[in-house]
Scaffold this motif. Sequence first.
Motif, mmCIF file in Angstrom:
data_model
loop_
_atom_site.group_PDB
_atom_site.id
_atom_site.type_symbol
_atom_site.label_atom_id
_atom_site.label_comp_id
_atom_site.label_asym_id
_atom_site.label_seq_id
_atom_site.Cartn_x
_atom_site.Cartn_y
_atom_site.Cartn_z
ATOM 1 N N ILE A 35 -101.380 21.437 -96.922
ATOM 2 C CA ILE A 35 -102.435 22.383 -97.310
ATOM 3 C C ILE A 35 -103.468 22.557 -96.198
ATOM 4 O O ILE A 35 -103.850 23.683 -95.856
ATOM 5 N N ALA A 36 -103.933 21.438 -95.630
ATOM 6 C CA ALA A 36 -104.957 21.517 -94.572
ATOM 7 C C ALA A 36 -104.445 22.291 -93.369
ATOM 8 O O ALA A 36 -105.149 23.145 -92.801
ATOM 9 N N THR A 37 -103.199 21.999 -92.961
ATOM 10 C CA THR A 37 -102.611 22.687 -91.812
ATOM 11 C C THR A 37 -102.432 24.182 -92.080
ATOM 12 O O THR A 37 -102.770 25.030 -91.243
ATOM 13 N N SER A 38 -101.904 24.500 -93.247
ATOM 14 C CA SER A 38 -101.658 25.913 -93.582
ATOM 15 C C SER A 38 -102.960 26.690 -93.742
ATOM 16 O O SER A 38 -102.980 27.916 -93.537
ATOM 17 N N SER A 39 -104.046 25.989 -94.073
ATOM 18 C CA SER A 39 -105.344 26.670 -94.198
ATOM 19 C C SER A 39 -105.780 27.261 -92.863
ATOM 20 O O SER A 39 -106.432 28.318 -92.819
ATOM 21 N N VAL A 40 -105.427 26.575 -91.775
ATOM 22 C CA VAL A 40 -105.739 27.087 -90.441
ATOM 23 C C VAL A 40 -105.046 28.433 -90.222
ATOM 24 O O VAL A 40 -105.647 29.402 -89.734
ATOM 25 N N ILE A 41 -103.772 28.505 -90.620
ATOM 26 C CA ILE A 41 -102.993 29.734 -90.474
ATOM 27 C C ILE A 41 -103.555 30.834 -91.374
ATOM 28 O O ILE A 41 -103.704 31.998 -90.951
ATOM 29 N N ILE A 42 -103.875 30.496 -92.604
ATOM 30 C CA ILE A 42 -104.406 31.475 -93.562
ATOM 31 C C ILE A 42 -105.684 32.122 -93.030
ATOM 32 O O ILE A 42 -105.848 33.347 -93.061
ATOM 33 N N LEU A 43 -106.601 31.305 -92.531
ATOM 34 C CA LEU A 43 -107.880 31.826 -92.045
ATOM 35 C C LEU A 43 -107.710 32.656 -90.777
ATOM 36 O O LEU A 43 -108.459 33.617 -90.546
ATOM 37 N N GLN A 44 -106.714 32.303 -89.964
ATOM 38 C CA GLN A 44 -106.454 33.111 -88.769
ATOM 39 C C GLN A 44 -105.913 34.489 -89.157
ATOM 40 O O GLN A 44 -106.317 35.513 -88.594
ATOM 41 N N LEU A 45 -105.006 34.504 -90.121
ATOM 42 C CA LEU A 45 -104.452 35.782 -90.595
ATOM 43 C C LEU A 45 -105.538 36.622 -91.261
ATOM 44 O O LEU A 45 -105.578 37.850 -91.102
ATOM 45 N N TYR A 46 -106.429 35.964 -91.986
ATOM 46 C CA TYR A 46 -107.543 36.668 -92.624
ATOM 47 C C TYR A 46 -108.470 37.250 -91.562
ATOM 48 O O TYR A 46 -108.920 38.400 -91.661
ATOM 49 N N GLY A 47 -108.744 36.443 -90.538
ATOM 50 C CA GLY A 47 -109.642 36.895 -89.470
ATOM 51 C C GLY A 47 -109.066 38.031 -88.655
ATOM 52 O O GLY A 47 -109.816 38.857 -88.102
ATOM 53 N N ALA A 48 -107.734 38.113 -88.585
ATOM 54 C CA ALA A 48 -107.099 39.181 -87.798
ATOM 55 C C ALA A 48 -107.296 40.547 -88.454
ATOM 56 O O ALA A 48 -107.331 41.580 -87.772
ATOM 57 N N GLY A 49 -107.411 40.588 -89.771
ATOM 58 C CA GLY A 49 -107.625 41.857 -90.481
ATOM 59 C C GLY A 49 -106.383 42.700 -90.639
ATOM 60 O O GLY A 49 -106.401 43.733 -91.310
#
Length: 329
Positions: free
Chosen positions: A99-113
């Motif tokens: 979960i912690a690792t995937s959260s990094v990916i989720i927030l990056q995808l969110y930040g990309a727009g």
Amino acid sequence: MKIGYRTIKTAIGTPIAITLAQLLGVTNYVSAGILTILCIQPSRKRSVLSAWHRFLACTLAIVFSFVFFETIGYNPISVGIMLAFFIPTTVFLKISPGIATSSVIILQLYGAGHISTAFVIEEFLLILVGVGTGLLLNLYMPSLDNELTIKQQKLEENFRTILQEIALYIRDKNQAWDGKELTEAEQILQEANDLVARDRENHLLRNKHPYADYFVMRTKQFALLQRMLPLVTRLPNTVTISEKIACFFEKLADAVHPGNTAILFLDELDELHKAFDQEPLPVTKEEFETRANLFRLLHEIEDYLILKKKFKTSDVKKNKKTGAEQSAT
């Protein structure tokens, strides 16, 4: 201040992961270092499981991010809704450590727009670099044999002292002992069993651990020693056989070692039982209590020796000509 192997691996792996991500042209290359930090584990088995869980969780995170962000939109509410579904899914699939690792990916995808094919490929490269670097570093694990040998030696020293103190109390009710070896032995056993469990996880293809049976046997013996002490402290007096039993415990204390010569002491214990049966019947209440507790003590020490006898092949061999038992060299 002691620097552990996990700290050293983290210090080495983080810059390596960031450098590799930069060379591959990944935009959010710093995140590779974060993924590596999260993947450093205390054992090989945990490292392999962790890498697998994190890879699956990150892959799932990309799928969930695409569905929720592209459907609901790139806003904080969609992040909350997505996590409300994503986290239970990882728990159900038993990959929650990711979960912690995937959260990094989720927030990056969110930040990309916006989630494009190129960006998804970049994220997969980031996952492979970060998780892969952590996994490769964790393939090296230092041997714990030296630590376990030290634990073994210290534990045997404590066992010797405990047996010697039992002998002293049987002989003359010596109460000068503070009992610190009991506390130390209990702590050593706990630490040693933890080390054995960790070392087992470092050897994925080894079914049997050389120290596992030894410390299990000593743990059971320690429980018997703890049961013997109340019997010894309840000896109101000494009787004729007390000296023989005290001498037996002293010899047993001198023979505490990793080998197996228990058969010799079991034979001697049989002789003690015979001598015990030949003792005259107790006359006073104190004599009766003393004999009763000594009798129970002999049964406890017999169980102690039987545990050692079953632990491994005996180091004592019989002389075929004389039938006498000899200690193996």
